[in-house]
Structure formats: C-alpha cells, structure tokens
Enzyme design. Structure first.
Site, PDB file in Angstrom:
ATOM      1  N   SER A  43     -15.088  -2.590  -1.764  1.00 58.65           N
ATOM      2  CA  SER A  43     -14.790  -2.924  -3.163  1.00 58.65           C
ATOM      3  C   SER A  43     -14.327  -4.368  -3.229  1.00 58.65           C
ATOM      4  O   SER A  43     -13.966  -4.953  -2.201  1.00 58.65           O
ATOM      5  CB  SER A  43     -13.652  -2.038  -3.677  1.00 58.65           C
ATOM      6  OG  SER A  43     -12.479  -2.344  -2.930  1.00 58.65           O
ATOM      7  N   LYS A  60     -10.678  -3.391  -9.869  1.00 57.29           N
ATOM      8  CA  LYS A  60     -11.332  -3.076  -8.592  1.00 57.29           C
ATOM      9  C   LYS A  60     -12.724  -2.582  -8.936  1.00 57.29           C
ATOM     10  O   LYS A  60     -12.874  -1.638  -9.721  1.00 57.29           O
ATOM     11  CB  LYS A  60     -10.541  -1.993  -7.852  1.00 57.29           C
ATOM     12  CG  LYS A  60     -11.236  -1.492  -6.610  1.00 57.29           C
ATOM     13  CD  LYS A  60     -10.351  -0.579  -5.816  1.00 57.29           C
ATOM     14  CE  LYS A  60     -11.088  -0.108  -4.560  1.00 57.29           C
ATOM     15  NZ  LYS A  60     -10.159   0.427  -3.554  1.00 57.29           N
ATOM     16  N   SER A 111      -2.859  -2.703 -12.596  1.00 54.84           N
ATOM     17  CA  SER A 111      -1.881  -3.765 -12.866  1.00 54.84           C
ATOM     18  C   SER A 111      -2.148  -4.942 -11.929  1.00 54.84           C
ATOM     19  O   SER A 111      -2.577  -4.754 -10.784  1.00 54.84           O
ATOM     20  CB  SER A 111      -0.460  -3.254 -12.681  1.00 54.84           C
ATOM     21  OG  SER A 111      -0.356  -2.454 -11.534  1.00 54.84           O
ATOM     22  N   TYR A 112      -1.895  -6.118 -12.457  1.00 49.84           N
ATOM     23  CA  TYR A 112      -2.118  -7.349 -11.686  1.00 49.84           C
ATOM     24  C   TYR A 112      -0.801  -7.735 -11.040  1.00 49.84           C
ATOM     25  O   TYR A 112       0.191  -7.994 -11.732  1.00 49.84           O
ATOM     26  CB  TYR A 112      -2.599  -8.448 -12.633  1.00 49.84           C
ATOM     27  CG  TYR A 112      -2.667  -9.834 -12.013  1.00 49.84           C
ATOM     28  CD1 TYR A 112      -2.083 -10.923 -12.655  1.00 49.84           C
ATOM     29  CD2 TYR A 112      -3.295 -10.051 -10.788  1.00 49.84           C
ATOM     30  CE1 TYR A 112      -2.140 -12.196 -12.093  1.00 49.84           C
ATOM     31  CE2 TYR A 112      -3.362 -11.318 -10.229  1.00 49.84           C
ATOM     32  CZ  TYR A 112      -2.781 -12.384 -10.877  1.00 49.84           C
ATOM     33  OH  TYR A 112      -2.832 -13.634 -10.310  1.00 49.84           O
ATOM     34  N   ALA A 113      -0.778  -7.727  -9.704  1.00 48.21           N
ATOM     35  CA  ALA A 113       0.450  -8.108  -8.974  1.00 48.21           C
ATOM     36  C   ALA A 113       0.438  -9.628  -8.843  1.00 48.21           C
ATOM     37  O   ALA A 113      -0.179 -10.175  -7.929  1.00 48.21           O
ATOM     38  CB  ALA A 113       0.455  -7.444  -7.610  1.00 48.21           C
ATOM     39  N   GLU A 117       0.125 -10.707  -2.066  1.00 51.40           N
ATOM     40  CA  GLU A 117       0.516  -9.903  -0.896  1.00 51.40           C
ATOM     41  C   GLU A 117       1.835 -10.385  -0.293  1.00 51.40           C
ATOM     42  O   GLU A 117       2.173 -11.571  -0.383  1.00 51.40           O
ATOM     43  CB  GLU A 117      -0.593 -10.015   0.166  1.00 51.40           C
ATOM     44  CG  GLU A 117      -1.945  -9.490  -0.290  1.00 51.40           C
ATOM     45  CD  GLU A 117      -3.053  -9.792   0.721  1.00 51.40           C
ATOM     46  OE1 GLU A 117      -4.224  -9.559   0.386  1.00 51.40           O
ATOM     47  OE2 GLU A 117      -2.732 -10.247   1.840  1.00 51.40           O
ATOM     48  N   ASP A 156      -2.040   3.638   5.774  1.00 54.01           N
ATOM     49  CA  ASP A 156      -2.446   2.277   6.165  1.00 54.01           C
ATOM     50  C   ASP A 156      -1.490   1.239   5.581  1.00 54.01           C
ATOM     51  O   ASP A 156      -1.895   0.188   5.100  1.00 54.01           O
ATOM     52  CB  ASP A 156      -3.887   1.989   5.709  1.00 54.01           C
ATOM     53  CG  ASP A 156      -4.424   0.710   6.353  1.00 54.01           C
ATOM     54  OD1 ASP A 156      -5.401   0.131   5.815  1.00 54.01           O
ATOM     55  OD2 ASP A 156      -3.857   0.281   7.387  1.00 54.01           O
ATOM     56  N   GLU A 160      -0.273  -6.619   4.171  1.00 59.61           N
ATOM     57  CA  GLU A 160      -1.411  -7.063   3.347  1.00 59.61           C
ATOM     58  C   GLU A 160      -1.594  -6.189   2.114  1.00 59.61           C
ATOM     59  O   GLU A 160      -2.153  -6.623   1.112  1.00 59.61           O
ATOM     60  CB  GLU A 160      -2.734  -7.031   4.146  1.00 59.61           C
ATOM     61  CG  GLU A 160      -2.813  -8.032   5.273  1.00 59.61           C
ATOM     62  CD  GLU A 160      -2.300  -7.451   6.579  1.00 59.61           C
ATOM     63  OE1 GLU A 160      -1.332  -6.650   6.536  1.00 59.61           O
ATOM     64  OE2 GLU A 160      -2.847  -7.805   7.632  1.00 59.61           O
ATOM     65  N   ASP A 174      -3.863  -0.292  -2.541  1.00 63.30           N
ATOM     66  CA  ASP A 174      -4.903   0.142  -1.607  1.00 63.30           C
ATOM     67  C   ASP A 174      -4.708   1.565  -1.101  1.00 63.30           C
ATOM     68  O   ASP A 174      -4.243   1.788   0.007  1.00 63.30           O
ATOM     69  CB  ASP A 174      -4.981  -0.818  -0.409  1.00 63.30           C
ATOM     70  CG  ASP A 174      -6.277  -0.538   0.358  1.00 63.30           C
ATOM     71  OD1 ASP A 174      -6.410  -1.029   1.472  1.00 63.30           O
ATOM     72  OD2 ASP A 174      -7.125   0.184  -0.179  1.00 63.30           O
TER      73      ASP A 174
HETATM   74  C1  LIG Z   1      -4.742  -4.746  -0.968  1.00 58.83           C
HETATM   75  C2  LIG Z   1      -5.844  -5.236  -1.847  1.00 58.83           C
HETATM   76  N1  LIG Z   1      -5.483  -6.585  -2.352  1.00 58.83           N
HETATM   77  C3  LIG Z   1      -5.046  -6.681  -3.605  1.00 58.83           C
HETATM   78  N2  LIG Z   1      -5.084  -5.558  -4.356  1.00 58.83           N
HETATM   79  C4  LIG Z   1      -4.612  -5.582  -5.642  1.00 58.83           C
HETATM   80  C5  LIG Z   1      -4.086  -6.739  -6.231  1.00 58.83           C
HETATM   81  C6  LIG Z   1      -4.058  -7.954  -5.456  1.00 58.83           C
HETATM   82  C7  LIG Z   1      -3.581  -9.182  -5.958  1.00 58.83           C
HETATM   83  C8  LIG Z   1      -3.573 -10.304  -5.138  1.00 58.83           C
HETATM   84  C9  LIG Z   1      -3.109 -11.562  -5.691  1.00 58.83           C
HETATM   85  C10 LIG Z   1      -2.466 -11.768  -6.874  1.00 58.83           C
HETATM   86  N3  LIG Z   1      -2.221 -13.095  -6.991  1.00 58.83           N
HETATM   87  N4  LIG Z   1      -2.689 -13.697  -5.922  1.00 58.83           N
HETATM   88  C11 LIG Z   1      -3.247 -12.781  -5.102  1.00 58.83           C
HETATM   89  C12 LIG Z   1      -4.017 -10.242  -3.816  1.00 58.83           C
HETATM   90  C13 LIG Z   1      -4.502  -9.060  -3.302  1.00 58.83           C
HETATM   91  C14 LIG Z   1      -4.540  -7.904  -4.109  1.00 58.83           C
HETATM   92  C15 LIG Z   1      -3.577  -6.623  -7.605  1.00 58.83           C
HETATM   93  O1  LIG Z   1      -3.087  -7.588  -8.227  1.00 58.83           O
HETATM   94  N5  LIG Z   1      -3.633  -5.427  -8.234  1.00 58.83           N
HETATM   95  C16 LIG Z   1      -4.147  -4.297  -7.674  1.00 58.83           C
HETATM   96  C17 LIG Z   1      -4.671  -4.350  -6.357  1.00 58.83           C
HETATM   97  C18 LIG Z   1      -5.231  -3.255  -5.710  1.00 58.83           C
HETATM   98  C19 LIG Z   1      -5.285  -1.970  -6.378  1.00 58.83           C
HETATM   99  C20 LIG Z   1      -5.591  -0.916  -5.371  1.00 58.83           C
HETATM  100  C21 LIG Z   1      -6.281   0.247  -5.818  1.00 58.83           C
HETATM  101  C22 LIG Z   1      -6.932  -0.832  -4.917  1.00 58.83           C
HETATM  102  C23 LIG Z   1      -7.170  -5.254  -1.121  1.00 58.83           C
HETATM  103  C24 LIG Z   1      -7.092  -6.256   0.039  1.00 58.83           C
HETATM  104  C25 LIG Z   1      -7.499  -3.871  -0.659  1.00 58.83           C
HETATM  105  C26 LIG Z   1      -8.213  -5.723  -2.115  1.00 58.83           C
END
Ligand SMILES: C[C@@H](Nc1nc2c(c3cc(-c4cn[nH]c4)ccc13)C(=O)N=C/C2=C\CC1CC1)C(C)(C)C
Length: 332
Positions: A43, A60, A111-113, A117, A156, A160, A174
């Site tokens: 994804s 996603k 939601s947007y974090a 990470e 997991d 990250e 995740d």
């Molecule tokens: C761990 C995940 N990385 C991330 N998953 C999510 C982010 C996210 C945001 C940033 C970020 C924000 N600002 N700068 C970087 C960097 C990585 C992110 C987010 O805002 N909201 C929901 C997310 C995930 C929702 C979850 C159901 C999948 C992977 C690596 C698997 C894509």
C-alpha cells in the site's frame, strides 16, 4: 517479509474532479492527493486534503490486483477490523474515518500524524533524555493496554510505525500484521499439554502462519514456535524502551539471520551508563520464556506490574495523555 516497493511503484494519485457528489459515500474525487508520506508492503499512504472541508488526512491506497496476487486479502480485512475496533479509542492510535473503493483500488481515510514516525526523532537526537523516554514508554504501555484488552496483538511494533500527532502524542499505525484474538479465547495462557483436536488445528495454524514482524523487534516465540501472544508486543516494548534510551535496538546483526540468532540466544548488552531502573525493566521484558515476562500475569485491562515498576516512578497514569509531552532535546 516484504521488500519496500521501489518509489516507482508508488501509485500515481487518481485524477481530481470538481463535481461535489452526494454526502453519503466519499470517493477519491473528494480529495486532493498530495505527497507520499509512507510506503507499506502492499500500500501507499498519501497526504490528502478533503476538498469540502479543507481537512488533511492520510489516505492509505491499496491496489486490488496486488492484494489478490500477494494473497493479502486477510491482512487488509484484519487491519480494517482492528482500526474499526480502535477508532473509538480517543488517543494512542491513528483513526479510520471511512473507506471506499473504485475499480482498481481500496482507500482508507485515516488521521494524519503530522509529526511522522518516532524513529527519526530517536536518530536525530541519538537517544532520549530519561524523562522523555519514560513519558513515551508510558504512552506506549497505555496503547498496549487498550489494544490487548480488545484482543488485538500488533505483532510488528517498532519506532517506524509509532507515529506522532501534531501535539507530539503517540499514534500507533500499520495494523497489517495484527492478530485479533477470538473474543471467547481467555487471556493467552501457556499452552496446555493435553492433546486435543483444537491443539492440532492450532499447530496447523502456526505452520501456515506467514511470518510477521521486523527482524530487530520480533519475539523469540514468534521465531521459534510461530507462537504469537500479547507477550510478543511486550517483548517489542522492551526493545523500544532500550532503543529510546541507547539510540539503537538491543538485537542488531549484519543480516536478519544473525539478528535472529542474537534474539534466540538473548545476546545483547547495555551500554555504559544505561540507567539502573530502565535496565531492570528491560531485563524483565526481554525474557525468552514469554510466560515469564513482566505483565503477562496481570489480569484485567491494565499492566499493573509494568505501571508499578520503579522506572515509571513519577508517571501519573490517569493524566499522561492529557499532559503536553516533554520536549525531545538533543542529548548533550
Ligand atoms: C507506518 C506507515 N507510515 C505512516 N503511516 C501513517 C501515517 C504516516 C505519516 C508520516 C508522516 C507525517 N508527516 N511526515 C511523515 C509518515 C509515515 C506514516 C499517517 O499520518 N497516518 C496514518 C498512517 C498509517 C495508517 C495505518 C493503517 C496504515 C507505513 C510505513 C506502513 C506506511
């Protein structure tokens, strides 16, 4: 195990249109897709803006044909179920607002974090000051209590996929590798020795279980017996506390196989000056026998024996999430 998809594999955002559809069900046309913020195994997570409200979300996007080809349907289903089960928990997890699909893709609006990470923060400052490590370890314990009390095992956990929202509170993300315990199943207890047919189907399930977890944080029972219990997340908690304080995870090898060997032999050490209370807590979590780990015996919805550990002295468990997190300063 999946390899990171090359950047080229990141999906091209769908076309934007200006028509305003009826309010009931969102479609990709209701959002302006921005930069890729995360790249999972099957994804891609985009930063997106709702054209009606201007609000920012993480969307996603999963390619249906890729999910079918990689037989990941079960993972997607479990992830959506876990996200729904956690979406009424106000803090500690990314929230799932809605899902929709089109001919080629599935979309999860989350939601947007804003602060991304946790890992880059640890790498940037080398290691956290003790009160910062203690605070985030406490937020992590609270999130584990909420997940585990709903029968969700993450499997997991790693820096990250531990994210930080705009106020620097943790949001676990995740859920593609979660295991959701059957509600009837009582708290996972050491396997009974009696042979019965459920035992053989359980053994069957484990044999077929596709491997999950990331090398440095995977628990020995998952490696050795493909057994996954809540205690596997407590092992990861131990690894993450160690890493927040020392800057690196405890088990590190030049490749996955050698990292696994170190885990199975409990081959790790503490750097000079590692605080005594933190060392004692990590030693009580990084125990090969998962039934002996701190917290495994706790009943009810909280990990009392972890909360009571001296490392957490000074933490007010009822107000942690309402406080503003301590600033992450470079460790001088
Ligand atoms: C761990 C995940 N990385 C991330 N998953 C999510 C982010 C996210 C945001 C940033 C970020 C924000 N600002 N700068 C970087 C960097 C990585 C992110 C987010 O805002 N909201 C929901 C997310 C995930 C929702 C979850 C159901 C999948 C992977 C690596 C698997 C894509």
């Amino acid at each position: 195990r999946c390899r990171r998809a090359p950047a080229a594999a990141a999906l091209s955002p769908p076309p934007v249109s200006t028509t305003i559809p009826n309010k009931s069900k969102r479609t990709a046309q209701d959002y302006i897709f921005g930069k890729v913020i995360g790249d999972g195994c099957y994804s891609t997570v985009f930063l997106a803006k709702d054209i009606h409200t201007g609000k920012e979300y993480a969307i996603k996007v999963c390619e249906k044909r890729h999910i079918i080809k990689e037989k990941k349907g079960e993972y997607i289903k479990r992830e959506k179920e876990a996200l729904n089960m956690l979406s009424n928990v106000p803090k500690g997890f990314v929230r799932l607002y809605c899902t929709f699909q089109d001919a080629e893709r599935l979309y999860f609006v989350l939601s947007y974090a804003k602060n991304g990470e946790l890992l880059p923060y640890i790498n940037k400052v080398g290691s956290f000051e003790l009160d910062v490590a203690k605070y985030y370890a406490a937020e992590l314990v609270l999130a584990l209590e909420k997940m585990h009390s709903k029968g969700i095992i993450h499997r997991d956990l790693k820096p990250e996929n531990i994210l930080l929202d705009e106020n620097m509170h943790l949001q676990i993300a995740d859920f593609g590798t979660v295991k959701i315990l059957d509600p009837e199943v009582i708290r996972t207890i050491p396997e009974a020795n009696i042979e019965d047919n459920s035992q053989s189907t359980e053994r069957e399930r484990r044999r077929n279980m596709s491997f999950v977890g990331t090398a440095q944080y995977v628990s020995p029972e998952l490696l050795r017996h493909r057994e996954d219990t809540r205690a596997s997340d407590l092992w990861a908690l131990g690894c993450i506390i160690y890493q927040m304080i020392s800057g690196l995870p405890p088990f590190r090898g030049p490749n996955e196989f050698l990292t696994f060997q170190k885990i199975l032999k409990l081959d790790y050490e503490f750097p000079e000056g590692f605080p005594a209370d933190a060392k004692d807590l990590v030693e009580k979590l990084l125990i090969l026998d998962h039934t002996k780990r701190l917290g495994v015996e706790d009943k009810g919805e909280t990990y009392e024996s972890i909360r009571k550990h001296p490392f957490f002295n000074g933490i007010d468990w009822d107000t942690v999430l309402e406080q503003s997190p301590p600033t992450i300063n470079p460790y001088l």
